[in-house]
Design an enzyme around this catalytic site. Structure first.
Site, short mmCIF file in Angstrom:
data_model
loop_
_atom_site.label_atom_id
_atom_site.label_comp_id
_atom_site.label_asym_id
_atom_site.label_seq_id
_atom_site.Cartn_x
_atom_site.Cartn_y
_atom_site.Cartn_z
CE1 TYR A 1 -1.53 48.79 97.72
CE2 TYR A 1 -0.36 50.55 95.69
CZ TYR A 1 -0.91 50.31 96.79
OH TYR A 1 -1.67 51.27 97.72
CD GLU B 1 -1.46 54.44 97.17
OE1 GLU B 1 -0.95 53.94 96.70
OE2 GLU B 1 -1.37 53.80 98.44
#
Length: 427
Positions: free
Chosen positions: A124, A167
């Site tokens: 990310y 997630e």
């Protein structure tokens, strides 16, 4: 290993640890009204030039961070389907910045996609850095002000935190994380351009677990001539055989497809690939409420693969199945033997109607209830009994859009049609 290689490996490890630390630093920060206004001000730019922005973003990220290359299909960059879906996501994020609840279904799809690919938290910060720096480089200086970039930095951090946490919960429920080495145990030609690949763990002590009918795995390939490994997603094309400890995937040859042509021309029994745990929400649903409800299944081309275990399981449960199967032509239609065996075993409970778009004449087989030498159309759908049935559908995007659109016209609620899209897709 040379000192240069050791230094490079140490640098890669240090970079991964640094990205992981950055990811752990994400936290939800409420945007103030001024920051929200900066996000809203992005809407006209994203509407007019969003794809140009995201195309440049991918070029920057893929050109500077080789560790993310396996997660992206080059064909999706060339076709711009990947940049389009990101532009769509950014635009809708900006439009709904005051209340993101309307995006929850779309974000759930992102989580499923990321888990299937085994995207990790440390990826990310890479995305965030490349996205913000691309905005700074491409947008006019009077737009990409420090305050504008700070607003988007906060907004991205919030989104990253939501996705990472979601997630993480899924990863914790999976039988393993990452990619385990599997060995090719068998190769079978299912048709002129479809090949089934049987995969078992390289370590015989490693036992695969149950997969829900309809789920898929991601396979990490090492292709000669490619500078990096590459990932592809494949539905599990049979009911998972835990006794034989193996998965089966089935690959259709695609013109110009790097991986599919490698599978058809070069893959050998004994070759090693990486395999993720089964994932995906396009699965057979069993409950007390639907135990006697029939299934209506639509498959286009290789979209039949996840429907094989779904249909088999439904028939084993004693449910009726009405199956509409569309193929280009007879020689490219896979799983002929499976269809024959299933039809002979479940004569009364399985109704099979086939559509061949490229053939002028097809001899009707004993196993097929009806054959059409054309594509499925509105009249075909109007003839179906749509009352009290569970609907499953998978195939090319245009095929699924058409079938779902027509079913909705006939009164079917959109959320009653279960489907799944591989690759970038705009709802």
């Amino acid at each position: 290993m040379s000192s240069v290689e050791v230094n490079r490996e140490n640098a890669d490890v240090a970079n991964t640890n640094r990205q992981a630390n950055l990811a752990e630093g994400y936290e939800i920060k409420e945007l103030n009204e001024s920051q929200k206004q900066y996000i809203r001000s992005s809407i006209p730019i994203l509407e007019s030039s969003g794809v140009n922005l995201t195309k440049a973003f991918y070029q920057k990220m893929l050109g500077n961070y080789p560790e993310v290359l396996p997660y992206f299909n080059k064909a999706h960059q060339i076709s711009l389907s990947q940049p389009r879906i990101l532009a769509f996501a950014l635009l809708n994020y900006a439009k709904n910045i005051d209340d993101l609840t309307s995006l929850s279904a779309f974000m759930d799809q992102i989580v499923v996609k990321h888990v299937g690919l085994q995207i990790k938290a440390e990826h990310y910060p890479i995305v965030g850095h490349c996205l913000l720096s691309t905005m700074q480089e491409l947008l006019p200086s009077d737009v990409a002000t420090p305050a504008f970039l700070e607003a988007w930095t906060t907004a991205y951090g919030n989104l990253a935190k939501i996705l990472i946490d979601s997630e993480k919960k899924v990863y914790q429920s999976q039988p393993w994380n990452g990619f385990v080495e599997f060995k090719v145990t068998e190769l079978i030609n299912e048709s002129s351009d479809v090949k089934s690949v049987y995969l078992g763990p390289k370590d015989p002590a490693f036992r695969i677990s149950h997969a829900h009918p309809g789920q898929y795995v991601s396979v990490l390939w090492e292709i000669p001539g490619l500078s990096h490994k590459t990932l592809r997603e494949y539905s599990l094309s049979n009911r998972v055989d835990t006794c034989r400890n193996q998965f089966r995937i089935s690959v259709r040859r695609v013109a110009g497809g790097v991986v599919s042509n490698f599978v058809h021309d070069n893959l050998k029994v004994g070759d090693i690939v990486g395999v993720s745990p089964p994932a995906g929400n396009f699965v057979y649903k069993r409950s007390e409420e639907n135990v006697n409800r029939p299934l209506l299944c639509f498959a286009g081309g290789i979209g039949i693969t996840p429907l094989i275990p779904i249909i088999e399981t439904a028939l084993l449960d004693g449910r009726k199945v009405n199956f509409c199967y569309s193929s280009r032509n007879y020689v490219s239609r896979p799983f002929k033997q499976w269809l024959e065996q299933l039809k002979l075993k479940y004569k009364e409970n399985l109704k099979l109607k086939e559509f061949f778009s490229e053939e002028s004449s097809v001899t009707k087989e004993q196993i097929v209830d009806e054959v059409m030498t054309r594509i499925i159309n509105e009249e075909d759908l109007e003839k179906l009994d749509l009352s009290e049935c569970d609907i499953y559908m998978l195939g090319p995007n245009n095929y699924m859009r058409f079938v779902k659109q027509e079913l909705v016209k006939l009164g079917v609620e959109p959320n009653k049609v279960q489907s799944e899209f591989f690759g970038p897709y705009i709802p």
